[in-house]
Design an enzyme around this catalytic site. Structure first.
Site, PDB file in Angstrom:
ATOM      1  N   LYS A  11       0.834  -1.204   0.000  1.00 17.70           N
ATOM      2  CA  LYS A  11       0.000   0.000   0.000  1.00 17.70           C
ATOM      3  C   LYS A  11       0.869   1.253   0.000  1.00 17.70           C
ATOM      4  CE  LYS A  11       0.514   1.089   4.713  1.00 17.70           C
ATOM      5  NZ  LYS A  11       1.348   2.155   5.244  1.00 17.70           N
ATOM      6  N   PRO A  95       9.798  -5.314   1.060  1.00 16.33           N
ATOM      7  CA  PRO A  95      10.687  -5.351   2.228  1.00 16.33           C
ATOM      8  C   PRO A  95       9.989  -4.825   3.478  1.00 16.33           C
ATOM      9  CG  PRO A  95      11.542  -3.870   0.502  1.00 16.33           C
ATOM     10  CD  PRO A  95      10.163  -4.267   0.102  1.00 16.33           C
ATOM     11  N   GLY A  99       6.996   1.046   5.340  1.00 10.25           N
ATOM     12  CA  GLY A  99       5.730   1.790   5.276  1.00 10.25           C
ATOM     13  C   GLY A  99       4.831   1.299   4.161  1.00 10.25           C
ATOM     14  N   LEU A 100       5.159   0.111   3.630  1.00  3.32           N
ATOM     15  CA  LEU A 100       4.373  -0.438   2.514  1.00  3.32           C
ATOM     16  C   LEU A 100       3.371  -1.483   2.996  1.00  3.32           C
ATOM     17  CD1 LEU A 100       7.273  -0.839  -0.081  1.00  3.32           C
ATOM     18  CD2 LEU A 100       5.427   0.843  -0.160  1.00  3.32           C
ATOM     19  N   GLY A 102       3.751  -4.572   4.090  1.00  8.29           N
ATOM     20  CA  GLY A 102       3.940  -5.941   3.598  1.00  8.29           C
ATOM     21  C   GLY A 102       3.436  -7.009   4.566  1.00  8.29           C
ATOM     22  N   GLY A 103       3.838  -6.909   5.819  1.00  5.78           N
ATOM     23  CA  GLY A 103       3.442  -7.905   6.830  1.00  5.78           C
ATOM     24  C   GLY A 103       1.938  -7.885   7.047  1.00  5.78           C
ATOM     25  N   SER A 104       1.358  -6.690   7.094  1.00  2.00           N
ATOM     26  CA  SER A 104      -0.092  -6.556   7.294  1.00  2.00           C
ATOM     27  C   SER A 104      -0.851  -7.139   6.105  1.00  2.00           C
ATOM     28  CB  SER A 104      -0.466  -5.080   7.444  1.00  2.00           C
ATOM     29  OG  SER A 104       0.166  -4.532   8.576  1.00  2.00           O
ATOM     30  N   SER A 105      -0.324  -6.891   4.918  1.00  2.00           N
ATOM     31  CA  SER A 105      -0.964  -7.402   3.702  1.00  2.00           C
ATOM     32  C   SER A 105      -0.912  -8.927   3.666  1.00  2.00           C
ATOM     33  CB  SER A 105      -0.260  -6.808   2.476  1.00  2.00           C
ATOM     34  OG  SER A 105      -0.868  -7.264   1.296  1.00  2.00           O
ATOM     35  N   ASP A 137      -3.072  -1.617  10.498  1.00  2.00           N
ATOM     36  CA  ASP A 137      -3.358  -1.490   9.060  1.00  2.00           C
ATOM     37  C   ASP A 137      -3.500  -2.837   8.345  1.00  2.00           C
ATOM     38  OD1 ASP A 137      -0.721  -2.092   9.059  1.00  2.00           O
ATOM     39  OD2 ASP A 137      -0.049  -0.314   7.977  1.00  2.00           O
TER      40      ASP A 137
END
Ligand code: C5P
Length: 287
Positions: A11, A95, A99-100, A102-105, A137
């Site tokens: 995101k 990575p 702030g992207l 990744g783990g939440s997605s 998030d």
């Protein structure tokens, strides 16, 4: 063994307005968030036993219960009283500490895949309640492609149309700790007035839009990681226009009208060490 696979997109926080620290230790947010095509891939596979196993070949990714996808599976199994085990295979491109999300997605995609694999028939709202327990998030990744998130980040209002743009995505080899960035935010003076969401959504063209976008965590991220500020300035001097930090950093982006323009900008950064540059686009439809 039955197996299901899906992409887990990254995101970008196109805007991020942060309010003052609350008694619960969190900050109220309002953020316009788009999912992008840059994504990990998650596969869930049935097991004969009751174990939850995370498999990931990328070094540095935890495969124990600290992995948010593991916790997603554990919590969903507990909530739905499921006894089957599962292997969750993560093919990582996003990575961490960027702030992207990744783990939440990965966690949100795991919830959606297990909902299907275990035939739970949960509505999105039910999955969202589980997601909110995993992290601020996670819920937004159950929706898409464009949402406004509020509260801690767990209150998601999906918007009815995507925001289509090419994306120049910059992933520096720097790490910003989210709690540390929020602490730096607490020590800063009040933020300047910002554009309203309606004005931003009415903007035409990526350059006009970029001028309206903002991130209240950008300056705090620069304060705890001065090399990020230097890098943002260097990139700006190379490509002639500013980039914006996403979330609590260290990822940065610029929206462009076409992928050719994003690629042109990327080409100007080709010799910079210690950053990964990717040209991608915002998600145009629910992935
Ligand atoms: O919920 P999550 O684990 O993503 O949050 C990590 C940390 O970021 C929290 O412990 C808190 O310090 C900070 N945070 C915050 N306000 C938010 C979201 C996160 O202060 N809305």
């Amino acid at each position: 063994m039955k197996s299901l696979t899906a992409y887990a997109p990254a995101k970008l926080n196109l805007t991020l307005r942060v309010g003052p620290l609350q008694d619960d230790g969190f900050h109220p947010l309002e953020s316009l968030v788009t999912l992008i095509d840059f994504a990990d891939q998650v596969t869930v596979t049935q097991r004969d036993d009751e174990a939850i196993v995370v498999a990931c070949e990328k070094p540095g990714v935890p495969t124990d219960e600290t992995n948010l996808a593991y916790r997603a599976a554990e919590l969903l199994a507990e909530t739905a009283d499921v006894k089957h085990g599962v292997t969750i295979t993560l093919e990582k491109r996003i990575p961490p500490g960027m702030g992207l999300g990744g783990g939440s997605s990965n966690a949100a995609t795991t919830l959606m895949l297990l909902n299907a694999l275990w035939d739970l028939g949960y509505e999105r709202e039910q999955l969202s309640q589980v997601a909110a327990l995993l992290g601020s998030d996670v819920s937004l990744f159950l929706h898409g492609p464009l949402s406004v998130i509020r509260g801690r980040g767990e209150q998601v209002t999906p918007l009815d149309r995507p925001l289509e743009a090419a994306v120049l995505l910059i992933m520096p080899k720097l790490h910003c700790s989210t709690p540390a960035v929020y602490r730096a935010f607490d020590e800063m003076p009040a933020q300047p007035p910002r554009s309203e969401l309606n004005t931003i959504l009415a903007a035409r063209g990526a350059d006009t839009l970029m001028m309206q976008l903002f991130n209240d965590l950008e300056e705090p991220a620069f304060r705890i990681e001065p090399r990020l500020r230097e890098l943002a300035a260097l990139i700006r001097s190379r490509i002639g226009v500013p980039v914006l930090v996403t979330g609590s950093g260290a990822g940065m982006f610029r929206l462009c009208d076409t992928e050719a323009l994003a690629q042109e900008a990327a080409d100007k950064l080709i010799d910079l060490n210690d950053i990964q540059v990717v040209v991608t686009k915002t998600q145009a439809a629910v992935g």
